[in-house]
Motif scaffolding. Structure first.
Motif, PDB file in Angstrom:
ATOM      1  N   ARG A  23     -70.280-129.614 -81.398  1.00  0.00           N
ATOM      2  CA  ARG A  23     -71.558-129.701 -81.146  1.00  0.00           C
ATOM      3  C   ARG A  23     -72.222-128.180 -81.287  1.00  0.00           C
ATOM      4  NH1 ARG A  23     -74.212-132.183 -76.257  1.00  0.00           N
ATOM      5  NH2 ARG A  23     -73.055-130.564 -75.289  1.00  0.00           N
ATOM      6  N   GLY A  24     -73.220-127.943 -82.123  1.00  0.00           N
ATOM      7  CA  GLY A  24     -73.666-126.429 -81.932  1.00  0.00           C
ATOM      8  C   GLY A  24     -73.114-125.634 -82.899  1.00  0.00           C
TER       9      GLY A  24
ATOM     10  N   TYR B 114     -61.441-138.931 -80.138  1.00  0.00           N
ATOM     11  CA  TYR B 114     -62.528-137.824 -79.758  1.00  0.00           C
ATOM     12  C   TYR B 114     -64.014-138.194 -79.812  1.00  0.00           C
ATOM     13  CZ  TYR B 114     -59.841-133.411 -79.696  1.00  0.00           C
ATOM     14  OH  TYR B 114     -58.872-132.439 -79.437  1.00  0.00           O
ATOM     15  N   ALA B 115     -64.375-139.130 -80.427  1.00  0.00           N
ATOM     16  CA  ALA B 115     -65.753-139.530 -80.775  1.00  0.00           C
ATOM     17  C   ALA B 115     -66.270-140.359 -79.583  1.00  0.00           C
ATOM     18  CB  ALA B 115     -66.063-140.583 -81.742  1.00  0.00           C
ATOM     19  N   GLN B 116     -65.332-140.851 -78.668  1.00  0.00           N
ATOM     20  CA  GLN B 116     -65.686-141.489 -77.192  1.00  0.00           C
ATOM     21  C   GLN B 116     -65.577-140.509 -76.109  1.00  0.00           C
ATOM     22  OE1 GLN B 116     -63.117-145.140 -76.662  1.00  0.00           O
ATOM     23  NE2 GLN B 116     -63.228-145.724 -78.846  1.00  0.00           N
ATOM     24  N   ILE B 117     -65.347-139.273 -76.299  1.00  0.00           N
ATOM     25  CA  ILE B 117     -65.236-138.370 -75.126  1.00  0.00           C
ATOM     26  C   ILE B 117     -66.776-137.899 -74.912  1.00  0.00           C
ATOM     27  CG2 ILE B 117     -64.230-136.024 -74.448  1.00  0.00           C
ATOM     28  CD1 ILE B 117     -61.816-136.644 -75.911  1.00  0.00           C
ATOM     29  N   ASP B 118     -67.101-137.731 -73.896  1.00  0.00           N
ATOM     30  CA  ASP B 118     -68.299-137.382 -73.443  1.00  0.00           C
ATOM     31  C   ASP B 118     -68.196-135.616 -73.690  1.00  0.00           C
ATOM     32  OD1 ASP B 118     -70.563-136.408 -72.251  1.00  0.00           O
ATOM     33  OD2 ASP B 118     -70.439-137.388 -70.366  1.00  0.00           O
ATOM     34  N   PRO B 119     -69.196-135.207 -74.607  1.00  0.00           N
ATOM     35  CA  PRO B 119     -69.400-133.574 -74.845  1.00  0.00           C
ATOM     36  C   PRO B 119     -69.458-132.740 -73.603  1.00  0.00           C
ATOM     37  CG  PRO B 119     -70.631-135.090 -76.118  1.00  0.00           C
ATOM     38  CD  PRO B 119     -70.201-135.716 -75.391  1.00  0.00           C
ATOM     39  N   ALA B 120     -70.161-133.436 -72.349  1.00  0.00           N
ATOM     40  CA  ALA B 120     -70.063-132.621 -71.253  1.00  0.00           C
ATOM     41  C   ALA B 120     -68.999-132.155 -70.633  1.00  0.00           C
ATOM     42  CB  ALA B 120     -70.836-133.475 -70.176  1.00  0.00           C
ATOM     43  N   LEU B 121     -68.004-132.810 -70.894  1.00  0.00           N
ATOM     44  CA  LEU B 121     -66.525-132.255 -70.588  1.00  0.00           C
ATOM     45  C   LEU B 121     -66.097-130.677 -71.080  1.00  0.00           C
ATOM     46  CD1 LEU B 121     -64.261-135.537 -70.891  1.00  0.00           C
ATOM     47  CD2 LEU B 121     -65.274-134.190 -68.577  1.00  0.00           C
ATOM     48  N   ASP B 122     -66.565-130.679 -72.623  1.00  0.00           N
ATOM     49  CA  ASP B 122     -66.547-129.687 -73.235  1.00  0.00           C
ATOM     50  C   ASP B 122     -67.261-128.388 -72.558  1.00  0.00           C
ATOM     51  OD1 ASP B 122     -65.019-127.506 -75.123  1.00  0.00           O
ATOM     52  OD2 ASP B 122     -66.600-128.272 -76.552  1.00  0.00           O
TER      53      ASP B 122
ATOM     54  N   VAL C  76     -68.155-123.597 -69.650  1.00  0.00           N
ATOM     55  CA  VAL C  76     -68.994-122.762 -68.526  1.00  0.00           C
ATOM     56  C   VAL C  76     -68.073-122.223 -67.345  1.00  0.00           C
ATOM     57  CG1 VAL C  76     -70.555-122.950 -66.385  1.00  0.00           C
ATOM     58  CG2 VAL C  76     -70.937-124.104 -68.783  1.00  0.00           C
ATOM     59  N   SER C  77     -66.845-122.927 -67.074  1.00  0.00           N
ATOM     60  CA  SER C  77     -65.822-122.425 -66.241  1.00  0.00           C
ATOM     61  C   SER C  77     -65.187-121.218 -66.831  1.00  0.00           C
ATOM     62  CB  SER C  77     -64.769-123.658 -65.949  1.00  0.00           C
ATOM     63  OG  SER C  77     -65.648-124.547 -65.204  1.00  0.00           O
ATOM     64  N   GLY C  78     -65.058-121.075 -68.027  1.00  0.00           N
ATOM     65  CA  GLY C  78     -64.459-119.859 -68.625  1.00  0.00           C
ATOM     66  C   GLY C  78     -63.286-120.534 -69.627  1.00  0.00           C
ATOM     67  N   ALA C  79     -62.948-121.380 -69.554  1.00  0.00           N
ATOM     68  CA  ALA C  79     -61.558-121.973 -70.257  1.00  0.00           C
ATOM     69  C   ALA C  79     -61.524-121.518 -71.703  1.00  0.00           C
ATOM     70  CB  ALA C  79     -61.351-123.239 -70.016  1.00  0.00           C
ATOM     71  N   GLY C  80     -60.598-121.020 -71.974  1.00  0.00           N
ATOM     72  CA  GLY C  80     -60.198-120.829 -73.465  1.00  0.00           C
ATOM     73  C   GLY C  80     -60.140-122.041 -74.279  1.00  0.00           C
ATOM     74  N   PHE C  81     -60.037-121.777 -75.664  1.00  0.00           N
ATOM     75  CA  PHE C  81     -60.009-122.937 -76.446  1.00  0.00           C
ATOM     76  C   PHE C  81     -58.670-123.446 -76.236  1.00  0.00           C
ATOM     77  CE2 PHE C  81     -58.546-124.267 -80.813  1.00  0.00           C
ATOM     78  CZ  PHE C  81     -59.290-125.583 -80.867  1.00  0.00           C
ATOM     79  N   GLY C  82     -57.572-122.622 -76.262  1.00  0.00           N
ATOM     80  CA  GLY C  82     -56.167-123.399 -75.956  1.00  0.00           C
ATOM     81  C   GLY C  82     -55.981-123.994 -74.593  1.00  0.00           C
ATOM     82  N   LEU C  83     -56.823-123.530 -73.488  1.00  0.00           N
ATOM     83  CA  LEU C  83     -56.687-123.984 -72.228  1.00  0.00           C
ATOM     84  C   LEU C  83     -57.437-125.544 -72.305  1.00  0.00           C
ATOM     85  CD1 LEU C  83     -55.814-123.984 -69.265  1.00  0.00           C
ATOM     86  CD2 LEU C  83     -57.900-122.875 -68.785  1.00  0.00           C
ATOM     87  N   ARG C  84     -58.424-125.631 -72.991  1.00  0.00           N
ATOM     88  CA  ARG C  84     -59.531-126.711 -73.000  1.00  0.00           C
ATOM     89  C   ARG C  84     -58.538-127.643 -73.909  1.00  0.00           C
ATOM     90  NH1 ARG C  84     -63.243-123.416 -75.199  1.00  0.00           N
ATOM     91  NH2 ARG C  84     -63.512-124.907 -76.996  1.00  0.00           N
ATOM     92  N   LEU C  85     -57.842-127.397 -74.805  1.00  0.00           N
ATOM     93  CA  LEU C  85     -57.107-128.597 -75.567  1.00  0.00           C
ATOM     94  C   LEU C  85     -55.813-129.024 -74.884  1.00  0.00           C
ATOM     95  CD1 LEU C  85     -56.622-126.815 -79.183  1.00  0.00           C
ATOM     96  CD2 LEU C  85     -58.016-129.155 -78.350  1.00  0.00           C
ATOM     97  N   ARG C  86     -55.415-127.742 -73.780  1.00  0.00           N
ATOM     98  CA  ARG C  86     -54.089-128.480 -72.924  1.00  0.00           C
ATOM     99  C   ARG C  86     -54.425-129.222 -72.001  1.00  0.00           C
ATOM    100  NH1 ARG C  86     -52.783-123.018 -73.624  1.00  0.00           N
ATOM    101  NH2 ARG C  86     -53.068-122.796 -71.561  1.00  0.00           N
ATOM    102  N   ARG C  87     -55.622-129.002 -71.349  1.00  0.00           N
ATOM    103  CA  ARG C  87     -55.758-129.449 -70.061  1.00  0.00           C
ATOM    104  C   ARG C  87     -56.974-130.628 -69.989  1.00  0.00           C
ATOM    105  NH1 ARG C  87     -54.431-126.139 -65.725  1.00  0.00           N
ATOM    106  NH2 ARG C  87     -54.815-128.206 -64.511  1.00  0.00           N
TER     107      ARG C  87
END
Length: 568
Positions: A382-383, A455-463, A468-479
């Motif tokens: 998004r965005g 992916y389409a079923q995942i709530d965008p609020a998780l991302d 907001v917590s400062g997680a980088g792209f790689g960390l978001r993908l892994r965790r």
């Protein structure tokens, strides 16, 4: 921090676009250049010259005839089965869907071998029933009708899958209103459901047409004896007979095949835009029309269909593998396991083929699962419209390469990797590397679809929360995203493995001594007259396919609905 996060997303997408340019765009661009460029300028002259050849025109006519005829038959068969499964209160739908889709997972050349052995003069099944034709009789499948019939059986499960998925996504309001108004099932089907399904039926027909157009195994094994040569078979015969010296000629024929496939898909999209209906309301569980007394007839009809199209040819295939020589009746005295021992323990070519197919198909499955997990993130981003548009273009390119016949992909990769790679001076031609890369190009779309759906079923609020917590792209993908889409990625990987493990179309022009695949080895055994060895090896591959599908079915209990296609 925001710039760091965005930089990671941008660099990853740039890497994906670079991979796509090297594996998708570059080989196909070379193919088009060789076929449509003359004296440095674009020209349709090579195509027009090719169309003046009597053999090319005849092969083109056979390709269009067999593809259109089989697609029409498959549309009727697949739609009928989908309506029976998707709209009624039929019992045991899961097992029915599993076995109805099984022919789609069995390699086309194995299907051809099985049916030739099932209904020919030496058929063990017909010999048991004392119905075998006299020795020396013409096998009915060595004909134009045989090619069309087996292409229809091969494509009917694909139509069934597409229509069944569409039935699951239709809102029920219009159907319920028609039933309340007193419409009987046939009138409901004719006046409501079929008009709503019109775009899906067009898509299913085109998918079956394009799939049959690029099919190599069935026309090669059945059409060559009947002198019913299609364009893929003509390309294979010319390149196999004359080698890389005729690359310009086969590039033109491959481009002709690709142009037909793309033109048909473009026509499909135009028709779908005109026939699309605007539906209101979210997808709901499909109707369950009570069959009443007719349920036993529908159940019996589907059971007989599975026995005739799955059990009969596979029984003949295994029975042929258990006799010492083709044509010998299978009795307790003639039963032997020697053919299985030969292909599994003694023949070096078959042992290499099993190892090569496992390595290339497994490597392609894992690689494509990872690429699909990365790309699907951008499809739902998004965005960041430029990133999403670029990712959508890459996904569309993957759809095009999947629609283009596998033999065309083979020719494109020969042109791209015939010479050693620059800088490293490493040649991929006549290695497993070129087959592996061709698999990445040909089957990317298969891996992408289930992951994109997850992916389409995942709530965008998780991302948003992770950012907001400062997680980088790689960390978001892994965790965050990785654990959520891992089941769908595994499902896509297994589907890719099932498709690539037994295929023959892509590797038929890329293999060489030492890089044999299962599909090419089975084809070569049958083409060389070693029918019992071909049957033994084909039986092993069918067993492996069924086991992998069963494992995917078990895993599907924890996957999102629709990821495993035969789970209802």
């Amino acid at each position: 921090m925001a710039r760091t996060i965005r930089r990671g997303e941008g660099l990853t997408l740039a890497a994906l676009l670079l991979i796509a340019a090297a594996l998708f765009a570059y080989p196909l661009a070379l193919l088009l250049k060789m076929a449509l460029v003359r004296d440095g300028a674009p020209s349709a002259g090579p195509l027009l010259e090719a169309l003046q050849s009597a053999s090319v025109l005849r092969a083109l006519g056979h390709s269009l005839d067999s593809s259109a005829s089989s697609a029409a038959i498959a549309l009727v068969l697949g739609t009928t089965m989908a309506l029976a499964i998707g709209l009624t209160d039929l019992r045991a739908k899961g097992p029915f869907v599993f076995f109805l889709l099984l022919p789609m997972m069995i390699p086309p050349h194995v299907t051809a071998i099985a049916w030739v052995q099932a209904l020919g003069p030496s058929s063990p099944v017909l010999q048991w029933l004392h119905l075998a034709p006299p020795p020396g009789s013409q096998n009915p499948f060595y004909s134009r009708a045989g090619v069309v019939a087996l292409l229809s059986l091969q494509q009917a499960p694909l139509v069934f899958l597409v229509v069944l998925a569409a039935l699951r996504s239709l809102p029920r309001e219009m159907s319920e209103a028609a039933r309340i108004a007193g419409a009987r099932p046939w009138r409901l089907l004719r006046r409501v459901l079929l008009p709503l399904l019109a775009p899906t039926l067009i898509a299913a027909f085109v998918l079956a047409f394009v799939s049959a157009l690029g099919n190599f195994g069935i026309p090669a094994l059945l059409g060559i004896p009947a002198r019913y040569v299609t364009l893929p078979v003509l390309i294979w015969r010319r390149l196999a007979s004359f080698g890389p010296s005729v690359l310009g000629d086969v590039a033109v024929l491959s481009t002709l095949l690709a142009v037909i496939a793309v033109a048909v898909i473009a026509l499909q999209m135009a028709l779908q835009r005109r026939l699309r209906s605007q539906l209101v309301g979210p997808p709901q569980p499909p109707l369950r029309i009570a069959l009443g007394r007719a349920r036993r007839w529908v159940t019996g009809g589907l059971s007989l269909w599975i026995l005739a199209t799955v059990a009969l040819p596979l029984t003949a295939l295994v029975a042929t593998a258990l006799v010492p020589t083709y044509g010998v009746p299978l009795t307790p005295a003639t039963l032997t396991w020697a053919n299985f021992a030969e292909v599994l323990l003694r023949q070096q070519a078959t042992l290499r083929a099993f190892a090569n197919s496992t390595l290339t198909a497994g490597g392609a499955a894992l690689t494509l699962a990872a690429l699909a997990a990365l790309l699907s993130y951008y499809l739902t981003l998004r965005g960041r419209r430029p990133l999403r548009v670029a990712a959508s273009g890459l996904a569309g390119l993957g759809e095009i390469t999947y629609a283009i016949p596998g033999l065309v992909i083979s020719i494109a990769f020969i042109l791209a990797f015939l010479r050693p790679l620059p800088l490293v001076h490493l040649s991929l031609y006549n290695t497993l590397g070129i087959i592996f890369l061709a698999y990445l190009c040909a089957f990317f779309s298969i891996a992408l679809k289930p992951v994109a759906a997850a992916y389409a079923q995942i709530d965008p609020a998780l991302d948003d929360a992770a950012r907001v917590s400062g997680a980088g792209f790689g960390l978001r993908l892994r965790r965050v995203f990785g654990p959520l889409v891992a089941p769908a990625a595994a499902s896509g990987a297994i589907l890719v493995f099932l498709t690539a493990y037994n295929e023959v179309t892509v590797s038929s022009l890329l293999w060489s001594t030492g890089t044999e695949t299962i599909g090419t080895t089975i084809f070569n055994y049958e083409d060389g007259g070693y029918t019992v060895l071909a049957s033994a090896m084909a039986s092993v591959t069918v067993l492996a396919t069924v086991v992998l599908m069963a494992l995917l079915d078990i895993a599907g209990r924890r996957l999102p609905p629709g990821v495993v296609p035969w789970r209802v």
